[in-house]
Motif scaffolding. Structure first.
Motif, mmCIF file in Angstrom:
data_model
loop_
_atom_site.group_PDB
_atom_site.id
_atom_site.type_symbol
_atom_site.label_atom_id
_atom_site.label_comp_id
_atom_site.label_asym_id
_atom_site.label_seq_id
_atom_site.Cartn_x
_atom_site.Cartn_y
_atom_site.Cartn_z
ATOM 1 N N ILE A 18 51.119 96.046 29.817
ATOM 2 C CA ILE A 18 50.881 94.904 29.759
ATOM 3 C C ILE A 18 49.831 94.376 31.077
ATOM 4 O O ILE A 18 49.501 95.242 31.475
ATOM 5 C CB ILE A 18 52.354 94.095 30.591
ATOM 6 C CG1 ILE A 18 52.360 95.172 31.815
ATOM 7 C CG2 ILE A 18 53.595 94.775 29.701
ATOM 8 C CD1 ILE A 18 53.959 94.704 32.477
ATOM 9 N N SER A 20 48.815 93.345 34.656
ATOM 10 C CA SER A 20 48.958 93.455 36.438
ATOM 11 C C SER A 20 49.401 91.974 37.258
ATOM 12 O O SER A 20 48.264 91.671 37.538
ATOM 13 C CB SER A 20 48.705 94.807 36.844
ATOM 14 O OG SER A 20 48.672 94.490 38.257
ATOM 15 N N SER A 21 49.999 91.433 37.310
ATOM 16 C CA SER A 21 49.865 90.202 37.531
ATOM 17 C C SER A 21 49.634 90.406 38.948
ATOM 18 O O SER A 21 48.696 89.725 39.698
ATOM 19 C CB SER A 21 51.033 89.354 38.273
ATOM 20 O OG SER A 21 51.799 90.176 38.332
ATOM 21 N N GLU A 73 53.707 87.663 30.819
ATOM 22 C CA GLU A 73 52.445 89.273 30.920
ATOM 23 C C GLU A 73 52.258 89.100 29.180
ATOM 24 O O GLU A 73 51.701 88.954 28.447
ATOM 25 C CB GLU A 73 53.481 90.261 31.086
ATOM 26 C CG GLU A 73 53.222 90.232 32.547
ATOM 27 C CD GLU A 73 54.248 90.260 32.998
ATOM 28 O OE1 GLU A 73 55.425 89.384 32.051
ATOM 29 O OE2 GLU A 73 54.903 90.508 34.287
#
Length: 184
Positions: A18, A20-21, A73
């Motif tokens: 995913i 990564s924010s 995501e």
């Protein structure tokens, strides 16, 4: 194995990851700039849509549900795949397209750089998204396969490229619309 199969393998290998924010919080703004630039370049690549191609139009029907997840995501992964598919489509037999070569290369380079940035922001997590088994992913694959088959059936002629260019414009506009929503 054909090139479409190879791109699918690459997508599956990255499907257990995913975005990564924390590391990539700047991506939505960059993505919007890339999309806006890509739309401008798509317009610059070719001239006005040829009248003789109107009767050949195809209803490709972009699967909008791939961009309607509530999880940023998942949408980010979908957008990365969309960019990869578009890059693949526009890296094929373009000899009959009769487009501005500089604009085409800038378009390809912009997509490639965005894909690279998205991939650089992807990290493995223990709680991985199940995007790879998602029905939306299959619908996205079928959508781009339909475009690819259309180009091959028409032997990559001028009209098939112009119809595909118009469809990619619609696709990028939908991605842009979703990217604006994600920002909010």
């Amino acid at each position: 194995m054909n090139a479409f199969g190879l791109i699918q393998i690459a997508l599956i290998l990255s499907s257990t990851t995913i975005i990564s924010s924390l590391q990539c919080s700047h991506l939505p703004l960059q993505r919007r700039k890339v999309i806006e630039n890509s739309l401008r370049l798509l317009d610059k690549m070719g001239k006005k849509f040829p009248q003789q191609c109107l009767r050949e139009k195809m209803p490709f029907r972009f699967p909008t549900q791939v961009l309607q997840s509530r999880q940023k995501e998942t949408v980010g992964i979908a957008i990365e795949e969309i960019f990869q598919y578009i890059f693949y489509i526009f890296s094929k037999n373009l000899t009959l397209a009769a487009w501005d070569g500089t604009a085409l290369h800038q378009f390809q380079n912009g997509l490639y750089l965005q894909i690279e940035q998205l991939e650089a922001c992807v990290i493995k997590k223990n709680t991985q998204h199940r995007w790879s088994k998602d029905v939306s992913r299959l619908k996205l694959k079928k959508y781009f396969q339909k475009i690819d088959c259309f180009l091959e059936d028409k032997q990559h002629d001028l009209c098939s490229w112009e119809i595909s260019r118009a469809e990619m414009r619609r696709c990028l506009q939908l991605v842009d619309k979703m990217t604006k929503k994600l920002k909010n």
